[in-house]
Enzyme design. Structure first.
Site, PDB file in Angstrom:
ATOM      1  N   ASP A   1      42.616  33.301  28.924  1.00 64.00           N
ATOM      2  CA  ASP A   1      42.688  31.853  29.145  1.00 64.00           C
ATOM      3  C   ASP A   1      43.094  31.137  27.851  1.00 64.00           C
ATOM      4  O   ASP A   1      43.896  30.208  27.860  1.00 64.00           O
ATOM      5  CB  ASP A   1      41.327  31.343  29.631  1.00 64.00           C
ATOM      6  CG  ASP A   1      40.813  32.168  30.801  1.00 64.00           C
ATOM      7  OD1 ASP A   1      41.526  32.241  31.809  1.00 64.00           O
ATOM      8  OD2 ASP A   1      39.736  32.762  30.680  1.00 64.00           O
TER       9      ASP A   1
ATOM     10  N   HIS B   1      34.898  32.096  32.958  1.00 60.94           N
ATOM     11  CA  HIS B   1      36.257  32.548  33.254  1.00 60.94           C
ATOM     12  C   HIS B   1      36.476  32.379  34.762  1.00 60.94           C
ATOM     13  O   HIS B   1      36.344  33.318  35.539  1.00 60.94           O
ATOM     14  CB  HIS B   1      36.459  34.009  32.847  1.00 60.94           C
ATOM     15  CG  HIS B   1      37.742  34.567  33.403  1.00 60.94           C
ATOM     16  ND1 HIS B   1      38.970  34.138  32.994  1.00 60.94           N
ATOM     17  CD2 HIS B   1      37.979  35.482  34.367  1.00 60.94           C
ATOM     18  CE1 HIS B   1      39.913  34.774  33.682  1.00 60.94           C
ATOM     19  NE2 HIS B   1      39.333  35.589  34.522  1.00 60.94           N
TER      20      HIS B   1
HETATM   21  P1  NAX Z   1      42.606  47.237  39.864  1.00 55.47           P
HETATM   22  O1  NAX Z   1      42.044  47.068  41.247  1.00 55.47           O
HETATM   23  O2  NAX Z   1      44.022  47.599  39.679  1.00 55.47           O
HETATM   24  O3  NAX Z   1      41.722  48.324  39.098  1.00 55.47           O
HETATM   25  C1  NAX Z   1      40.335  48.325  39.095  1.00 55.47           C
HETATM   26  C2  NAX Z   1      39.897  49.769  38.918  1.00 55.47           C
HETATM   27  O4  NAX Z   1      38.481  49.772  38.750  1.00 55.47           O
HETATM   28  C3  NAX Z   1      40.193  50.664  40.132  1.00 55.47           C
HETATM   29  O5  NAX Z   1      40.930  51.792  39.710  1.00 55.47           O
HETATM   30  C4  NAX Z   1      38.810  51.034  40.653  1.00 55.47           C
HETATM   31  O6  NAX Z   1      38.771  52.352  41.185  1.00 55.47           O
HETATM   32  C5  NAX Z   1      37.984  50.923  39.378  1.00 55.47           C
HETATM   33  N1  NAX Z   1      36.543  50.801  39.589  1.00 55.47           N
HETATM   34  C6  NAX Z   1      35.884  50.152  40.584  1.00 55.47           C
HETATM   35  N2  NAX Z   1      34.558  50.345  40.482  1.00 55.47           N
HETATM   36  C7  NAX Z   1      34.368  51.119  39.386  1.00 55.47           C
HETATM   37  C8  NAX Z   1      33.207  51.660  38.768  1.00 55.47           C
HETATM   38  N3  NAX Z   1      31.985  51.460  39.270  1.00 55.47           N
HETATM   39  N4  NAX Z   1      33.376  52.406  37.662  1.00 55.47           N
HETATM   40  C9  NAX Z   1      34.599  52.644  37.163  1.00 55.47           C
HETATM   41  N5  NAX Z   1      35.733  52.177  37.719  1.00 55.47           N
HETATM   42  C10 NAX Z   1      35.620  51.405  38.816  1.00 55.47           C
HETATM   43  O7  NAX Z   1      42.226  45.878  39.115  1.00 55.47           O
HETATM   44  P2  NAX Z   1      42.862  45.289  37.758  1.00 55.47           P
HETATM   45  O8  NAX Z   1      44.027  44.468  38.085  1.00 55.47           O
HETATM   46  O9  NAX Z   1      42.995  46.400  36.771  1.00 55.47           O
HETATM   47  O10 NAX Z   1      41.705  44.276  37.318  1.00 55.47           O
HETATM   48  C11 NAX Z   1      40.424  44.728  36.923  1.00 55.47           C
HETATM   49  C12 NAX Z   1      39.456  43.578  36.820  1.00 55.47           C
HETATM   50  O11 NAX Z   1      39.858  42.635  35.846  1.00 55.47           O
HETATM   51  C13 NAX Z   1      39.305  42.783  38.118  1.00 55.47           C
HETATM   52  O12 NAX Z   1      37.917  42.546  38.338  1.00 55.47           O
HETATM   53  C14 NAX Z   1      40.004  41.480  37.803  1.00 55.47           C
HETATM   54  O13 NAX Z   1      39.512  40.400  38.576  1.00 55.47           O
HETATM   55  C15 NAX Z   1      39.671  41.333  36.350  1.00 55.47           C
HETATM   56  N6  NAX Z   1      40.472  40.391  35.555  1.00 55.47           N
HETATM   57  C16 NAX Z   1      39.841  39.679  34.590  1.00 55.47           C
HETATM   58  C17 NAX Z   1      40.514  38.829  33.734  1.00 55.47           C
HETATM   59  C18 NAX Z   1      39.803  38.071  32.671  1.00 55.47           C
HETATM   60  O14 NAX Z   1      40.475  37.269  32.005  1.00 55.47           O
HETATM   61  N7  NAX Z   1      38.519  38.250  32.399  1.00 55.47           N
HETATM   62  C19 NAX Z   1      41.970  38.611  33.902  1.00 55.47           C
HETATM   63  C20 NAX Z   1      42.662  39.699  34.621  1.00 55.47           C
HETATM   64  C21 NAX Z   1      41.910  40.274  35.789  1.00 55.47           C
HETATM   65  O15 NAX Z   1      42.094  39.442  36.905  1.00 55.47           O
END
Ligand code: NAX
Length: 326
Positions: A157, A185
């Site tokens: 952000d 966030h």
């Molecule tokens: P993806 O869905 O591509 O990848 C998430 C991965 O996490 C998957 O491979 C899934 O198998 C894995 N996962 C789920 N539960 C798990 C666990 N208990 N232990 C280990 N791995 C696990 O999502 P992606 O685009 O990579 O985003 C990841 C996260 O970042 C999401 O929650 C998203 O909302 C968040 N974000 C946060 C941002 C921020 O500024 N704080 C910005 C970007 C993003 O939106």
């Protein structure tokens, strides 16, 4: 000395953008060897192993090893830096309580595993949403780890706000200092330019356009994630990874003199943010530690927006408390 870095959600899209930058030395510096620990759910371990193969094939001189696991205890044992990216996204029909509960099921055991086995200098960055409250959950299950080691990411952000300001004023981002993201966030976050400086001049004065600030700048920054999804057909990944690199790099190596950054950290009550909430603040980093910038004058416009975002964080905290997650 080799630094152990754990990345959860390693097979996801942020993981794919993040891991190569860590392995190339951009997280901690060009002289620091790293060992990667990739944590995934069982169904995604194979995909994470595929990413590990590609990391091998990049022959990064600083990369000393990669472990892939679905066991949180193993993933966090002796780890120095933990990037908690994997989270449960909100799916159709899911209420906020369901979302918080599903994430509690992830961040509670991860907090416990960090408490049980991480290195004494552990630093945690939570990226997975709802990031602030997930950090609160993890932290409350790691009572032996100092609370200042748990942070959540608002650097994306912050970087988005820098970019919008840079375009509007037609100055390079390197000229912009002391910008702040306050609060959660989420769409309630508040990007504050009233203390920011552009080429040495106050940014709000340089802009001299209250309407643009209120009606364009703030909503553009707050809704940028949705705009990226609209344009790309997928959520921010490389920019999120880049912000995670920036966050940890700044935490470890410090903020430049005369500047600060935005990090969601455990509140000590500064600026009226209730103690214990993980909220974004202006922070300076030095010698591997962060400190909230004190004594900034907060005008009424800012106060109202900070209070709204912090109010949302308090509601999330109450919800996870009622669910028995903290
Ligand atoms: P993806 O869905 O591509 O990848 C998430 C991965 O996490 C998957 O491979 C899934 O198998 C894995 N996962 C789920 N539960 C798990 C666990 N208990 N232990 C280990 N791995 C696990 O999502 P992606 O685009 O990579 O985003 C990841 C996260 O970042 C999401 O929650 C998203 O909302 C968040 N974000 C946060 C941002 C921020 O500024 N704080 C910005 C970007 C993003 O939106």
């Amino acid at each position: 000395m080799t630094v152990n870095v754990t990345v959860t959600g390693a097979a996801g899209q942020i993981g794919y953008a993040l891991l190569f930058r860590i392995a190339s030395g951009q997280l901690l510096g060009p002289d620091v060897p790293v060992r990667l620990r990739l944590l995934e759910i069982p169904a995604a371990v194979k995909a994470a192993e595929g990413t590990a193969m590609e990391l091998d094939d990049s022959a990064f001189p600083l990369l000393e090893g990669i472990d892939v696991t679905d066991d949180a205890k193993r993933a966090f044992d002796g780890t120095n830096v933990a990037l908690l990216v994997g989270a449960r996204p909100r799916t159709k029909g899911m209420e906020r309580g369901d979302l918080l509960e599903a994430n509690g099921g992830i961040f509670k055991p991860q907090g416990e595993a960090i408490n049980a086995g991480a290195a004494s200098d552990i630093r945690v960055l939570v990226v997975g949403n709802p990031a602030n409250t997930n950090a609160l959950i993890a932290r409350s299950h790691a009572p032996d780890v100092p609370s200042d080691r748990f942070t959540a990411m608002t650097r994306l952000d912050h970087n988005r706000a820098m970019a919008q300001l840079s375009k509007r004023l037609d100055v390079p981002v390197s000229q912009i200092k002391k910008l702040t993201i306050w609060g959660n966030h989420s769409a309630t976050q508040y990007p504050d330019v009233f203390h920011a400086e552009v080429g040495g001049q106050n940014a709000a004065q340089a802009l001299n356009d209250a309407e643009w600030l209120r009606d364009t700048f703030i909503p553009t920054v707050a809704k940028r994630g949705a705009a990226i999804i609209e344009a790309r057909g997928a959520s921010s990944a490389a920019s999120a990874a880049s912000a995670a690199i920036d966050h940890v790099n700044t935490w470890v190596n410090g903020t430049p003199e005369g500047d600060w950054t935005s990090m969601a950290v455990v509140s000590d009550g500064s600026y009226g943010v209730p103690e214990g909430l993980v909220s974004s603040f202006p922070v300076v980093c030095k010698d591997g530690a962060w400190e909230i910038v004190q004594d900034l004058e907060i005008n009424q416009f800012s106060r109202d927006r900070i209070d709204a975002s912090v109010g949302e964080l308090a509601e999330e905290r109450d919800a996870v408390r009622n669910l028995g997650l903290i």
